[in-house]
Write an enzyme that holds these catalytic residues in place. Structure first.
Site, PDB file in Angstrom:
ATOM      1  N   TYR A 154       0.815  -1.226   0.000  1.00 54.40           N
ATOM      2  CA  TYR A 154       0.000   0.000   0.000  1.00 54.40           C
ATOM      3  C   TYR A 154       0.843   1.267   0.000  1.00 54.40           C
ATOM      4  O   TYR A 154       0.289   2.364   0.131  1.00 54.40           O
ATOM      5  CB  TYR A 154      -0.876   0.081   1.260  1.00 54.40           C
ATOM      6  CG  TYR A 154      -1.604  -1.174   1.635  1.00 54.40           C
ATOM      7  CD1 TYR A 154      -2.627  -1.669   0.831  1.00 54.40           C
ATOM      8  CD2 TYR A 154      -1.295  -1.858   2.806  1.00 54.40           C
ATOM      9  CE1 TYR A 154      -3.319  -2.823   1.195  1.00 54.40           C
ATOM     10  CE2 TYR A 154      -1.983  -3.007   3.172  1.00 54.40           C
ATOM     11  CZ  TYR A 154      -2.984  -3.486   2.363  1.00 54.40           C
ATOM     12  OH  TYR A 154      -3.659  -4.610   2.711  1.00 54.40           O
ATOM     13  N   CYS A 167      14.049 -10.624  -2.833  1.00 53.81           N
ATOM     14  CA  CYS A 167      14.453 -10.230  -4.189  1.00 53.81           C
ATOM     15  C   CYS A 167      13.295  -9.619  -4.954  1.00 53.81           C
ATOM     16  O   CYS A 167      12.730 -10.224  -5.878  1.00 53.81           O
ATOM     17  CB  CYS A 167      15.007 -11.444  -4.914  1.00 53.81           C
ATOM     18  SG  CYS A 167      16.511 -11.985  -4.105  1.00 53.81           S
TER      19      CYS A 167
HETATM   20  N1  LLP Z   1     -14.858  -5.608   9.246  1.00 54.61           N
HETATM   21  C1  LLP Z   1     -14.671  -6.002   7.975  1.00 54.61           C
HETATM   22  C2  LLP Z   1     -15.763  -6.630   7.252  1.00 54.61           C
HETATM   23  C3  LLP Z   1     -13.415  -5.803   7.368  1.00 54.61           C
HETATM   24  O1  LLP Z   1     -13.240  -6.188   6.112  1.00 54.61           O
HETATM   25  C4  LLP Z   1     -12.366  -5.196   8.093  1.00 54.61           C
HETATM   26  C5  LLP Z   1     -11.054  -4.984   7.487  1.00 54.61           C
HETATM   27  C6  LLP Z   1     -12.624  -4.810   9.430  1.00 54.61           C
HETATM   28  C7  LLP Z   1     -13.886  -5.025   9.964  1.00 54.61           C
HETATM   29  C8  LLP Z   1     -11.569  -4.183  10.302  1.00 54.61           C
HETATM   30  O2  LLP Z   1     -11.146  -2.972   9.803  1.00 54.61           O
HETATM   31  P1  LLP Z   1     -10.157  -2.051  10.666  1.00 54.61           P
HETATM   32  O3  LLP Z   1     -10.925  -1.591  11.881  1.00 54.61           O
HETATM   33  O4  LLP Z   1      -8.996  -2.861  11.028  1.00 54.61           O
HETATM   34  O5  LLP Z   1      -9.841  -0.940   9.744  1.00 54.61           O
HETATM   35  N2  LLP Z   1      -4.443  -5.024   5.230  1.00 54.61           N
HETATM   36  C9  LLP Z   1      -4.920  -3.658   5.218  1.00 54.61           C
HETATM   37  C10 LLP Z   1      -6.245  -3.508   5.903  1.00 54.61           C
HETATM   38  C11 LLP Z   1      -7.312  -4.412   5.340  1.00 54.61           C
HETATM   39  C12 LLP Z   1      -8.598  -4.289   6.060  1.00 54.61           C
HETATM   40  C13 LLP Z   1      -9.535  -5.347   5.625  1.00 54.61           C
HETATM   41  N3  LLP Z   1     -10.804  -5.322   6.289  1.00 54.61           N
HETATM   42  C14 LLP Z   1      -3.831  -2.769   5.825  1.00 54.61           C
HETATM   43  O6  LLP Z   1      -2.793  -3.267   6.219  1.00 54.61           O
HETATM   44  O7  LLP Z   1      -4.007  -1.549   5.878  1.00 54.61           O
END
Ligand code: LLP
Length: 420
Positions: A318, A344
């Site tokens: 990202y 790599c």
């Molecule tokens: N609920 C649902 C249906 C979700 O898809 C997600 C995150 C959450 C809750 C929790 O969201 P949060 O409160 O953590 O923002 N890998 C990415 C973030 C992907 C989030 C996916 N869904 C990153 O490293 O920024």
């Protein structure tokens, strides 16, 4: 909390433990979580939302280590899961199945069966086809599956496009205009009990306005359901509240988030469900790594460390920023450098804009705010064993996941007879 991560007597500490001691003992790279920060950040969130009195379902995908899940389970927190694997982890950690919500666009029938068996709070159904499958599974079991439909409100959360989920073009949820028809069908299905409505618009959201609009749409939609004779109990707002990665970031305080929820839902008869992930764990963990080499190239200085994009994917995927600090406090002049890993791939950069004092091979560095979407997104790419995870508790630290071994790398792989 911030005070669980600070320099003490010249050493960067997690609670009362210098990260260098941990690095010397368990090796690097290594994820380090603070139990006190997990508790503290949860309390801030919960206290801020006191007047809303929601069911808080921690989003397991952010960090699914058993010790982290156990920390929440002991506090009676609920869980938001997206796979049978996450369900398994939550149950292993002693989580209460009656406080689990199950989201995700691709649930298998097996996963549905296990979740119904466990007695979860509800499924967040993301398509009509999924609803039909769930109805079939539940009927076969002689049960009714509790369902809320994830609606797609077509709202831009103003965050990174890869983590925006509530736009019309996204694969998530059912278009809010088509959702009523789905509810009408669901209400007629023998294996389905309609209990709520759900939405999740994205992650690392700083702007409260998209949340306000979403909650307003959900509340209005719940009213329309009532007019159709479909009574629901829950409005699930999803997760998404952002956190500080840079000192100058100013995400909304959970209290401001609570205010908009209250404003949009006061007087309405629904229980609010929240699925926070990052805001609970993001700033409760760091990734500790060691410098391997300093490489002075004509264009810039590279600091090559032993953690790579396979350990922390966020910067590569990202372009995410994580602040990096030396474990030994150093008040010398800082210099710009690119901190890169051993993988790599050109994109294996942990920070392209690190500002670090003079560091050399063997020095320990701390990559901040790595508690959410850190270890969980790690892989074995380049045949690199995944790092260990440690939890600090006051003056103690405990390994909560062992570092993978070379044997782990090839576990399950077989050479067929014809190759022998
Ligand atoms: N609920 C649902 C249906 C979700 O898809 C997600 C995150 C959450 C809750 C929790 O969201 P949060 O409160 O953590 O923002 N890998 C990415 C973030 C992907 C989030 C996916 N869904 C990153 O490293 O920024």
């Amino acid at each position: 909390m911030w005070y669980d991560f600070q320099y003490k007597d010249g050493q960067y500490c997690v609670e009362d433990v210098p990260v260098k001691d941990i690095a010397d003992k368990v090796g690097t790279p290594c994820y380090v979580y603070s139990n006190s920060a997990l508790d503290g950040d949860f309390e801030v969130f919960q206290d801020s939302l006191e007047d809303v009195d929601p069911i808080i379902c921690y989003s397991v995908k952010a960090n699914s280590n058993l010790a982290v899940l156990r920390t929440y389970a002991r506090m009676g927190v609920g869980f938001d899961i997206v796979s049978g694997g996450e369900l398994y982890r939550v149950l292993q950690a002693g989580g209460d199945p009656a406080k689990i919500v199950f989201s995700g666009v691709g649930k298998t029938k097996d996963e549905m069966r296990t979740a119904i068996e466990a007695g979860i709070l509800f499924f967040n159904v993301e398509s009509f086809e999924e609803l039909i499958a769930l109805d079939e599974v539940a009927k076969k079991m002689g049960k009714k599956a509790p369902v809320s439909v994830r609606v797609n409100p077509d709202i831009d959360p103003n965050t990174h496009p890869y983590i925006s989920t509530g736009l019309k073009k996204s694969k998530f949820g059912i278009d809010i205009k088509a959702a009523m028809e789905v509810y009408r069908s669901a209400a007629q299905m023998g294996g389905i009990e309609v209990v709520g409505v759900d939405s999740h618009i994205g992650s690392q959201v700083f702007d409260l306005d998209p949340f306000t609009q979403t909650i307003r749409k959900l509340a209005q939609f719940a009213g329309e359901l009532k007019n159709e004779g479909i009574e629901i109990q829950y409005i699930d707002i999803g997760g998404g509240l952002g956190i500080n990665y840079r000192e100058e970031d100013s995400p909304p305080h959970p209290k401001e988030y609570a205010e908009i929820i209250l404003r949009e839902t006061s007087g309405l008869p629904y229980k609010i469900v929240l699925e926070p992930g990052r805001v609970l764990v993001g700033n409760a963990g760091v990734l500790v790594t060691r410098v391997l080499y300093i490489k002075e190239a004509p264009s810039k200085k590279f600091i090559v460390v032993d953690a790579g994009m396979n350990d922390l994917l966020r910067p590569a995927l990202y372009g995410a920023y994580h602040q990096i600090l030396p474990a030994d406090e150093n008040f010398g002049d800082v210099e710009s450098a690119e901190v890169v890993g051993p993988v790599c791939e050109t994109v294996d950069v942990l920070s392209s804009e690190a500002e670090l004092p003079d560091v050399g091979a063997g020095d320990v560095l701390v990559i901040l705010s790595a508690g959410a979407y850190g270890f969980v997104m790690s892989s074995n790419y380049n045949s690199r064993p995944r790092s260990c995870e440690v939890m600090v508790y006051g003056e103690q630290f405990h390994i909560v996941r062992e570092r993978e071994t070379l044997n782990d790398l090839v576990r399950g792989e077989l050479i067929p007879d014809f190759l022998k």
